[in-house]
Enzyme design. Structure first.
Site: not given
Ligand SMILES: NC(=O)c1ccc[n+]([C@@H]2O[C@H](COP(=O)([O-])OP(=O)(O)OC[C@H]3O[C@@H](n4cnc5c(N)ncnc54)[C@H](OP(=O)(O)O)[C@@H]3O)[C@@H](O)[C@H]2O)c1
Length: 508
Positions: A183-184, A246
């Site tokens: 999950d950047h 996110h």
């Protein structure tokens, strides 16, 4: 900062957009900082028929195009790309994996990488079950004191059922500890700084609860539209693409209890507990707890901007939401009764991601509210851009009487050092090579997040009475979304004004 053990990183989908724009530029940054292993190889795998040499040329071009670090010299780029190799295969064909295994054996012998392999899946999600299975059939899943890890890009499933099924399939051949779900957002410095702000300062934690916090607002706004990815986005939408992962992960970091240590298990246990405490939104409540929208054509600064349905690859009758706003509660002792508001959208007036902690009013306000429209303190954590933290509070205006003005105590991350802010993929790839999964999503948390989203997803998809509101590109989303938050006598925070100078709010 540690250097990882010698290893080979295999990127499935190496000819794709993500590899070119994010992964290879992040890896050369790590190389430049001496954070790659002493011996390593990056093995690209996809169907495109590159040789090692043409792959290196392609990636050199991507580095020149996408790397924004001018300190990295041509010499460093040339040295780095010598570590790139390529194996063309069709990953949907089991037999082709023998070629990957042979190439790995060859590289392993040459580079002394001790059979340490990390497999990065940057392919269409339909291959997320297939690639790990075929790798396992070649025995490439077995760690036995070696590094054998999978890094998987989002989306982890398309809904609750497919997320559970994906986790189950992966766990047939891999241990949970071997699976790194990217999950950047969690790789962003400012999200990690939430830990430090909360747990290294004595002043915030006593206030971080229902006694002092009125509500929490999380916004992730994009000014761009779908930018040529209309086909992909039209099958996804804001709820799947942003909220399920996110935004809920960020809410998890805001709301979690202090972990007992910085150990990945301890931290991820605490975020899981937050997801388990999310008050389920019943199907009958979806209308009052969520709003969806889609941008329509408008003019921004005199320029015509297309509506979502006119974008390439998008169904002209599409009901896919480009905007989603949700209100929810976390039913635990810390947060009982505190509403959380989250919103995300495309074609909003600016690109910004921020978390706002709105504190309660003082029990008895002595001063005229007329002179201070924002009597409540706010702590604003800017995730991007202009990363930093801002505290808003009242101060006396010099002169007669007690006129109060809201002022800012504003910290900008760029003031702390001249160092370039590391890109999220740099941090995450380095962590995965070191075996630190703290900033990766765990399977159980992913399932809990889907469980929470499922009724909204179901009702949005099946209930024709749930409206989708059109908002002109360049505005802050549907006007209707204001009602979600304004019922409380408060409004969303608008970091800047609407940009559209023409365009209509409507129902679609
Ligand atoms: N791009 C982003 O910013 C971004 C952000 C977050 C998540 N993601 C996720 O990351 C993944 C990759 O995204 P992307 O934007 O890079 O997609 P993309 O540009 O479409 O690339 C897909 C890659 O997969 C390869 N591929 C497809 N089918 C294959 C097959 N049967 N065998 C071998 N290789 C195959 C393609 O190469 P060949 O055609 O050469 O085979 C290509 O290299 C997606 O799941 C996406 O959801 C992307």
């Amino acid at each position: 900062m540690q250097r990882p053990e010698n290893l080979i990183l295999v990127i499935f989908g190496a000819s794709g957009d993500l590899a070119k724009r994010k992964l290879i530029p992040a890896l050369i940054e790590l190389y430049h900082q001496n954070l790659m292993p002493e011996n390593f190889a990056i093995l690209g795998v996809s169907r495109t028929d590159y040789s090692d040499s043409t792959f290196r040329t392609e990636m050199t071009e991507s580095i020149n195009e996408f790397l924004d670090d001018k300190d990295i010299s041509k010499k460093t780029i040339n040295e780095f790309v010598k570590n790139l190799y390529y194996q063309p295969i069709d990953t949907s064909k089991a037999d082709d994996y023998g070629l990957v295994k042979n190439k790995l054996n060859e590289l392993n012998e040459k580079l002394n990488t001790n059979g340490n392999y990390i497999f990065y899946l940057s392919t269409p999600p339909s291959l997320y079950e297939v690639i790990p299975k075929y790798l396992a059939q070649q025995g490439l899943n077995k760690n036995q004191n070696r590094i054998r890890r999978l890094i998987i890009e989002k989306p982890f499933g398309y809904n609750l059922e497919t997320a559970i099924s994906l986790n189950k399939k992966l766990l047939e051949d891999y241990e949970e500890e071997q699976i790194y779900r990217i999950d950047h957002y969690l790789g962003k410095e400012t999200v990690q700084n939430l830990f430090v702000t909360r747990f290294s300062n004595g002043i915030y934690e006593p206030l971080w609860n229902r006694n002092y916090v009125d509500h929490v607002e999380i916004t992730s706004a994009e000014s761009l539209g779908v930018e040529g990815r209309g086909g992909y986005y039209d099958n996804s939408g804001a709820l799947r693409d942003m909220v399920q992962n996110h935004l809920l992960q960020m809410a998890g970091f805001v709301a979690m209890e202090p972990p007992s240590s910085l150990d990945s298990r301890a931290i991820r246990n605490e975020t899981l507990k937050v997801f388990q405490s999310l008050r389920p939104i019943k199907e009958s409540e979806v209308k009052s707890f969520s709003i969806r929208g889609q941008y329509v054509a408008s003019k921004i600064k005199g320029e015509e901007v297309l509506g979502y349905r006119e974008e390439k690859g998008v169904n002209p009758k599409s009901k896919t939401e480009t905007y989603a706003a949700l209100k929810f509660y976390i039913d635990n002792w810390r947060w009982g009764g505190v509403p959380f508001y989250i919103r995300t959208g495309k074609r909003l007036p600016t690109k910004v991601t921020e978390i706002v902690i709105h504190f309660k009013e003082t029990p008895h306000y002595l001063f005229s509210k007329k002179t201070n429209s924002e009597a409540c303190n706010k702590l604003i954590i800017r995730i991007q851009p202009d990363e930093g933290i801002l505290l808003k509070f009242g101060m006396k205006v010099p002169g007669a009487g007690f006129n109060v003005q809201n002022v800012n105590m504003d910290f900008h991350y760029k003031d702390i050092s001249d160092e370039k802010m590391p890109n999220a993929y740099e941090r995450l790839l380095h962590d995965a090579m070191l075996g630190d999964s703290t900033l990766y999503a765990r399977g159980d948390a992913v399932e809990e997040a889907w469980k929470f989203i499922a009724p909204i997803q179901k009702v949005w998809e099946s209930d024709k009475s749930i409206k989708i509101y059109g908002y002109p590109a360049g505005t802050w989303g549907p006007e209707k979304a204001d009602e979600l938050i304004e019922k409380q006598g408060i409004t969303w925070r608008y970091p800047c004004k609407n940009l559209a100078d023409d365009g209509k709010y409507c129902e679609l």
